[in-house]
Design a protein around this motif. Structure first.
Motif, PDB file in Angstrom:
ATOM      1  N   UNK A   1     -43.057 -18.406 -22.448  1.00 39.69           N
ATOM      2  CA  UNK A   1     -43.013 -19.253 -23.635  1.00 39.69           C
ATOM      3  C   UNK A   1     -42.283 -20.542 -23.290  1.00 39.69           C
ATOM      4  N   UNK A   2     -42.672 -21.621 -23.962  1.00 40.44           N
ATOM      5  CA  UNK A   2     -42.100 -22.944 -23.722  1.00 40.44           C
ATOM      6  C   UNK A   2     -42.086 -23.713 -25.034  1.00 40.44           C
ATOM      7  N   UNK A   3     -41.408 -24.862 -25.038  1.00 37.31           N
ATOM      8  CA  UNK A   3     -41.371 -25.680 -26.246  1.00 37.31           C
ATOM      9  C   UNK A   3     -42.784 -25.980 -26.722  1.00 37.31           C
ATOM     10  N   UNK A   4     -43.027 -25.806 -28.021  1.00 39.18           N
ATOM     11  CA  UNK A   4     -44.320 -26.147 -28.590  1.00 39.18           C
ATOM     12  C   UNK A   4     -44.612 -27.632 -28.367  1.00 39.18           C
ATOM     13  N   UNK A   5     -45.874 -28.007 -28.523  1.00 34.30           N
ATOM     14  CA  UNK A   5     -46.366 -29.286 -28.000  1.00 34.30           C
ATOM     15  C   UNK A   5     -45.603 -30.514 -28.481  1.00 34.30           C
ATOM     16  N   UNK A   6     -45.099 -30.499 -29.725  1.00 36.66           N
ATOM     17  CA  UNK A   6     -44.420 -31.699 -30.218  1.00 36.66           C
ATOM     18  C   UNK A   6     -42.940 -31.464 -30.471  1.00 36.66           C
ATOM     19  N   UNK A   7     -42.378 -30.434 -29.824  1.00 38.51           N
ATOM     20  CA  UNK A   7     -40.972 -30.112 -30.029  1.00 38.51           C
ATOM     21  C   UNK A   7     -40.110 -30.843 -29.008  1.00 38.51           C
ATOM     22  N   UNK A   8     -39.586 -31.975 -29.389  1.00 38.49           N
ATOM     23  CA  UNK A   8     -38.762 -32.785 -28.496  1.00 38.49           C
ATOM     24  C   UNK A   8     -37.438 -33.177 -29.132  1.00 38.49           C
ATOM     25  N   UNK A   9     -37.174 -32.717 -30.357  1.00 36.67           N
ATOM     26  CA  UNK A   9     -35.968 -33.126 -31.066  1.00 36.67           C
ATOM     27  C   UNK A   9     -34.709 -32.587 -30.386  1.00 36.67           C
ATOM     28  N   UNK A  10     -33.560 -33.263 -30.558  1.00 40.07           N
ATOM     29  CA  UNK A  10     -32.292 -32.752 -30.043  1.00 40.07           C
ATOM     30  C   UNK A  10     -32.006 -31.357 -30.596  1.00 40.07           C
ATOM     31  N   UNK A  11     -31.415 -30.503 -29.766  1.00 35.62           N
ATOM     32  CA  UNK A  11     -31.149 -29.119 -30.155  1.00 35.62           C
ATOM     33  C   UNK A  11     -29.668 -28.877 -30.387  1.00 35.62           C
ATOM     34  N   UNK A  12     -28.801 -29.395 -29.505  1.00 34.01           N
ATOM     35  CA  UNK A  12     -27.366 -29.187 -29.675  1.00 34.01           C
ATOM     36  C   UNK A  12     -26.926 -29.770 -31.017  1.00 34.01           C
ATOM     37  N   UNK A  13     -26.256 -28.966 -31.805  1.00 36.09           N
ATOM     38  CA  UNK A  13     -25.848 -29.326 -33.163  1.00 36.09           C
ATOM     39  C   UNK A  13     -27.048 -29.564 -34.083  1.00 36.09           C
ATOM     40  N   UNK A  14     -28.170 -28.978 -33.735  1.00 30.39           N
ATOM     41  CA  UNK A  14     -29.369 -29.098 -34.567  1.00 30.39           C
ATOM     42  C   UNK A  14     -30.045 -27.753 -34.719  1.00 30.39           C
ATOM     43  N   UNK A  15     -31.371 -27.754 -34.697  1.00 25.42           N
ATOM     44  CA  UNK A  15     -32.165 -26.532 -34.833  1.00 25.42           C
ATOM     45  C   UNK A  15     -32.881 -26.230 -33.526  1.00 25.42           C
ATOM     46  N   UNK A  16     -33.053 -24.947 -33.252  1.00 28.63           N
ATOM     47  CA  UNK A  16     -33.784 -24.548 -32.049  1.00 28.63           C
ATOM     48  C   UNK A  16     -35.240 -24.983 -32.146  1.00 28.63           C
TER      49      UNK A  16
END
Length: 608
Positions: A459-474
């Protein structure tokens, strides 16, 4: 019940559209719904036989990220680096049953580990939902049982895994014991005994063992053995019963308000282990003693250092046809209860099949400076008969506002390592055709299984998932297929569409409205087991609402290649889907959050 989407090869259609043709998908998909009565989550695939006929799976009573194993500290020893609200929700869950995190969090799991169900699924022997739900002898209905592998050797079917003992007046004989069983009968199992079975004076008995894989191997001297590999307890973690008591804390589960107790798990020091099954009939033996696959941990310690507070742990996850095993082992990063970190290891036998000091797979840390500080863990997940190892590494520091997991592939014979998705993502069909760049620093990629033909699933990041993760959402994850021989990769859900062309040349691509979250098993025939979600309408598919969780078998068309599959991105479901996945709206958000990679557990530092 089992549903099959049967897709014929390119052919003429009915007389009403005599000139229409059909282009098939690369995969024929089969949605399987085994009986998981009593469970709320799953099933999750854990193994498949080479003849495609039998696969193993497990289901969960309470929601726990599928990668967690209480016997493997690397699966839960990273602090939660998401938004505080998300971290709290993941641990405690909600108090509202309409919210999908209600009773789904780790606290609820700790109170429900005795209620995990498992299934062995044999598509050749059941119809209309009748499922062979193997109840392993010695493990009752109120215990935790998980199948980890299923294999056919010399025409005999075996399943391996681990389970806990039944409760008797609130106590149990052991917290975990590995087993091998015959799933075709469900009548007998063989217990895999640990090296260290506890300390009566400390009030800890039974020991701890896990089985992860079974394989027939042939050593250089011609000796052939049926080996079951995993891990075994060799001492009490911490040197006494304090870690054990804190880990399981069975008398005070309801009072837990932090996850600090998990830092003490599994309560034992463990070592990579193997058991030889030499019989031809499971009824001839009731228990097996084993032998070590590694004589020491990565600190050059053959036994527990009485002056150290870390938990020493190691395990073997896979073994190839000549007996080379791969797995993970610990070293002391700092002298406290959470001070052990882990690294991928290779365990190579001598000509007679004896094992000694493991080799750290240092190539898994290539390109990383200050690797002890930068990487929490590396682990080797699989090895092929051609001595190619696949594994993953997990960051302890931020990389482009993420702490990613990155897959690696190491060739033992060539002493070469690659990181297929290092700072880049898997591209969709649309992106590949458009020549879009795959660059994405800090992208996630996690490999689960690799076959002898060099095909990897994970499994890998879905195609448009590029948002910051630290202090955000997975980030939402999608299942991928990677070809190590060519370097090509695909999202599996891009390989499920069909295409028709009518007599007027009008092209129509049909999408099955499926999102595949992860793929965890692949055999040498290329048959894949995955899990994800199916939707009833394009609007639900677009908005990520109203999903049905599915367990799916994917059979490839060996007369074509993945690139021959129709372009799903011109279907009605995706042609206007350039917008990001919805991240709000309770039901959809939490449905995905509780299916995301485990980088969520809060760790509380201790100087004990």
């Amino acid at each position: 019940m089992k549903y099959t989407k049967s897709i014929s090869l390119a052919a003429l259609l009915s007389a009403s559209s005599a000139y229409a043709t059909t282009l098939t998908s690369y995969y024929e998909y089969e949605i399987i719904a085994p009986d998981t009565t009593g469970s709320n989550y799953g099933p999750y695939a854990s193994g498949i036989t080479e003849d495609d006929n039998t696969f193993s799976a497990y289901a969960l009573k309470a929601r726990l990220e599928q990668d967690i194993d209480i016997g493997l500290p690397y699966t839960f020893n990273q602090e939660c680096f998401l938004d505080d609200e998300v971290c709290e929700e993941v641990y405690k869950g909600s108090e509202n049953s309409s919210n999908l995190s209600f009773e789904n969090a780790y606290q609820a799991w700790r109170a429900a580990t005795a209620n995990i169900n498992q299934s062995i699924i044999d598509p050749e022997s059941y119809t209309m939902g009748a499922t062979n739900n193997t109840k392993v002898e010695g493990f009752g209905d109120d215990t935790e049982v998980k199948m980890t592998d299923v294999v056919t050797i010399d025409g005999a079917l075996f399943a391996v895994g681990y389970g806990s003992a039944p409760y008797n007046d609130g106590v149990r004989e052991f917290v975990r014991r590995g087993f091998v069983t015959d799933p075709s009968t469900s009548l007998v199992s063989v217990s895999l005994l640990p090296e260290f079975d506890g300390d009566e004076a400390e009030g800890v008995e039974g020991g701890f063992s896990s089985a992860y894989k079974m394989r027939e191997v042939t050593y250089n001297n011609g000796t052939v053995k049926k080996l079951i590999i995993g891990n075994s307890s060799v001492s009490l973690a911490g040197g006494d019963s304090s870690y054990f008591d804190a880990c399981y804390n069975e008398g005070n589960i309801e009072d837990l308000d932090t996850l600090s107790e998990l830092t003490y798990c599994p309560g034992f020091d463990t070592q990579a282990w193997a058991w030889e099954y030499s019989g031809t009939d499971l009824f001839t033996e009731s228990e097996l003693t084993g032998f070590t696959l590694a004589t020491e941990w990565l600190d050059d310690n053959e036994e527990r250092d009485s002056g150290s507070d870390v938990t020493y742990s190691a395990a073997a996850f896979d073994i190839n046809n000549v007996g080379i095993a791969v797995g993970v082992s610990s070293f002391e990063y700092s002298d406290n209860v959470e001070g052990a970190r882990q690294r991928a290891i290779i365990m190579t036998p001598d000509d007679e099949g004896s094992y000694g000091v493991p080799t750290e797979l240092t190539q898994a840390t290539s390109g990383v400076s200050n690797q002890d500080d930068t990487l929490y863990n590396t682990w080797a997940k699989t090895i092929t008969d051609d001595n190619v190892v696949m594994g993953n590494r997990q960051y302890a520091v931020s990389k482009n506002i993420n702490r990613p997991i990155e897959m690696f592939i190491y060739d033992i014979d060539d002493d070469s390592v690659t990181f297929p998705f290092l700072d880049k993502k898997v591209l969709t069909t649309k992106e590949r055709l458009a020549g879009t760049s795959a660059a994405n620093t800090g992208a996630n990629s996690r490999g689960y299984d690799m076959n002898n033909n060099g095909l990897v699933v994970g499994k890998a990041d879905a195609y448009d998932e590029t948002d910051p993760v630290v202090n955000g959402s997975a980030r939402i994850q999608s299942a991928f297929l990677y070809d190590n021989t060519t370097g090509d990769s695909w999202f599996l859900e891009d390989l499920l569409c069909t295409q028709t062309v009518d007599e007027d040349g009008v092209v129509e691509v049909t999408h099955p409205l499926i999102r595949l979250q992860s793929a965890t098993a692949i055999n040498d025939n290329g048959v894949v087991l995955a899990e994800g979600f199916q939707y009833d309408s394009i609007s639900d598919f677009t908005d990520l609402v109203g999903a049905t969780r599915i367990f799916i078998k994917l059979t490839p068309d060996l007369n074509s290649t993945p690139d021959d599959s129709p372009n799903c991105w011109v279907s009605d479901a995706l042609i206007n889907s350039d917008q990001s996945f919805e991240r709000s709206g309770g039901a959809s958000y939490w449905l995905w959050i509780f299916a995301l990679p485990l980088m969520l557990i809060r760790r509380f530092k201790s100087n004990k």
